[in-house]
Write a protein that holds these residues in place. Sequence first.
Motif, PDB file in Angstrom:
ATOM      1  N   SER A  26     -48.274   9.544 -14.661  1.00 45.09           N
ATOM      2  CA  SER A  26     -49.421  10.159 -15.327  1.00 45.09           C
ATOM      3  C   SER A  26     -50.657  10.068 -14.448  1.00 45.09           C
ATOM      4  N   ARG A  63     -42.209  13.864 -15.038  1.00 51.69           N
ATOM      5  CA  ARG A  63     -42.982  13.381 -16.195  1.00 51.69           C
ATOM      6  C   ARG A  63     -42.544  14.094 -17.469  1.00 51.69           C
ATOM      7  N   GLN A  64     -42.318  15.396 -17.399  1.00 54.27           N
ATOM      8  CA  GLN A  64     -41.867  16.146 -18.572  1.00 54.27           C
ATOM      9  C   GLN A  64     -40.478  15.687 -19.013  1.00 54.27           C
ATOM     10  N   LEU A 116     -50.928  12.703 -11.872  1.00 56.00           N
ATOM     11  CA  LEU A 116     -51.174  14.055 -12.374  1.00 56.00           C
ATOM     12  C   LEU A 116     -52.600  14.245 -12.879  1.00 56.00           C
ATOM     13  N   ARG A 124     -44.664  16.550 -11.963  1.00 53.63           N
ATOM     14  CA  ARG A 124     -44.842  17.099 -13.307  1.00 53.63           C
ATOM     15  C   ARG A 124     -43.504  17.262 -14.030  1.00 53.63           C
TER      16      ARG A 124
END
Length: 654
Positions: A497, A568-569, A500, A565
Motif C-alpha cells: 500500500s 495488492r488487488q 502505491l 497494483r
Amino acid sequence: MQNFSTVMAPPRDSRTTYQQDLLGRIDYRPAKPIKAYEKWTITSIDTVIKPIVTTIRASPDLAEFRQSLQDSTDEKHLYSPLQAIFRTIEGAAAGVTGYKRTQFRQLVSMSDHVPDAENMSFPHNKPDFVLAEVPPTSDPLTPAIDVGSDGVKWRQISGFIEVKSQVRDGPNVIKSTSVKPIVSQAANYARLIMAARPFQLYVLCVFIYGHKFSLGWYDRRGVIISEDYDILNDLDILVNVILQLTTHMTTYQLGHDRSARLLEGHSYYQLEYPSFLVSMGAAGDTRLWKTKGPPIWSSLSLLGRGTATWRAVVPSNKPEKDEVIVILKTLWRSQTRESESNIYGRIKLPLPGVAEFSLGDDIRIPLTKETHACVTIGNLRSLILNDDAGVLDDPVLHRHQGLVEQGILHRDMSPGNIFIGGPGCAEGWEGFVADLEFASVAQPETETVISLHPLSPSVGQLNTRGVFLEETVPSSSKAPGAEITGTALFMAEELLSLMLLPDKKKIQPAQIKREVHHDLESFILVIFYSVMKRGLERRLWHDKPDNESQIQQLYRTLFGGHTIRLIRQGRSCFLDESDPPVYLLDALDAPTHGLLYGCWRLLKMQRPSNFPINERRAVIDRGMQWTSGSEERKMITYAQLYKVYDLAMPAFWS
C-alpha cells in the motif's frame, strides 16, 4: 521456479507495465545491436545471403506482405507472409547454397496461442513470433511446429519478433521522454523468457512495424534499440539476422550464461525441465554443481537482481559416495553493496536452521584464453555489442526468530529463501531460511529505511552465484535503499500500500519501521503458495474439476500479479470476507485445513470476518479464543503462529 498457473492479465497490461520503469534506461538508435550479427558473421556470408534475397524478391510472399500493408491495418494479416519469408530464409540457405546449419531454431507464428508456461505465473499473452529451439534434423528445414497441437514452452523460447502494421507504432522516439507501447510490451516478453530460462543473461528480438524493422536487446539494465531499417531496401540485413537467429548463433551468443551448460542429452524442448552443470566460470576452477529439476524460485522481474534458486548436487566420481545436496543461487548484485557473507559473519554462533554459507563469488566470463573477467552488464554489452533458489514446518519460524533475537530481520521471506530439509536431515534442519541480502541489522536509534523503486543493474553490477550447504548465500548492514523491499508477491500488504501512495515521489525515501509482523505475513503467504503449488502440480484435485478450477483461479489471483497494483488487488480479493477460500480448505487434509484456516484468520485480524464455521474451524477458533467477526485488530506474532500450528497438528484430530 514460480510454478504458477497462467494469470489472466488485463489486455493492455503488458504494454504499460514497464513504460515508467524503462524511462531513462533505453539507448536509442546506436549501431550496437547490428554489431552482434556482424561480429558473428558466417564465412563468405554474401554468397549465402544474396541468393536468398533474390529468392525472396521473386516470391509471392514479399508481394503479399506489401499488399497486406496497403489493404489492412490489422497486423494479423502480416503473419502469414512473414512466416513464409522466415521459413524461406531458414531453409533456402541449405537448399540454394548448400550452407550447413549448426543450430536448430524455428521462428513460429503464435497466432492466438499462448506458450506453455508449465504452471508458471505468466500473464496470458505472447509475442507474435517466437524463436523456438527444436530438435536437430538432417533436412534443410526443421519440421514446422503446429502451435495448436505441438505447442511451444516458454523455456523453449530464446528470442522473439513483435509485429505492428503501422510505421508510427515502431519503438524509436524523437525525444526520450516517453516509452512506446511496443517497447514495454516486448519488455514483458523478455522478462518471461528470463524467468523461464534463468540462465539467460539477455534477450535479442526484432521489431517489425509497417515496412520498417529494428533490432532490440533487453537485459537487467534496460534496452538497446537499433536504427530503423527498411524491409525492401535493407532486405539483406533482415535475411542476415533471421538466418543467424535460426541456424547459426550459439545459445551463448543469444544470451545464455556460459557457466551453465545443459547436461548431456538434455534440451530446453524436452518434456521435463532440463538439468545443468554449473560452474563459477573462472579459468582453472573445476568445481561443478548439477541442478535437479526446475528452479525452486525464478524472479519475474526484468530490471533488478533476477534471482534464481536451484536444488543442486555436487557430482561425485565415486558411485559409493553420496551426493552432497546444496542450494544454488544466482543473482545480479551491485558492486556498491556489502557482501552478504559479511551479514552471515554477524551471526554470533552457528544457528541451526539458518543456511550455512558454503561459498560464493562473482561469475567469470572469458575475455581471452588466459583472461577472465567478472560478468557485468557493462562487460556483456562490451563483448557482444562492442559497447565501450509440502506445508512448511515451524522450524523455519524458530530460525527466523533466532535471527531476530540477534538483531537481524530477514525482510524477504519468499519461496526462494525458505527450504525444507530432506528425509533424515540433521536435527534443526527440518526447515531453514537463506538469503540475507535484504536483511536489516539492528543499530541503536536507527530507523530502517525502505524506498519505492527497484534497482536495475548498473554498468558495474555483478552476476553472482552462491552455494549453500544442504541446506545457501551473500548481504548488507547499512539501511538498504528502495531496491530491496523484498519479493513483491509475498510482501506485507502494508508495504504494498505504501508503494502505491499517489504522492510517493514527494515522500521518498519512505520512512517506515520494518517489523517482525511484516515478515510473518510473508511467511503465511508462502505457506498458501506452497500448498496450492504442490496440489496443482500433482493434480490432487483433478477428480473434482470445479474445485480444481476455483483453486487455480485463486492461485492466479493471489500469486499471478506482475505489478504492485495487481498484487495488492489479488491480496484484497483473497481476504474478501464475502468470498473466503472455503473451497481450498475443504479440499485439504485435516491438519493442512486447520493450519491454513488459522493463518488466513491471522491475516484477517484487522478486518471483520464472516468466514463460515464448521467443526474443524470452530476448534481453531476456540483454541485461539477467537470470536468470528469481532476479533481485535492485532499484529501477527510468533506465539500466535506457533499456537495455530500446534492446534492443527495431526495428533490433535485423533
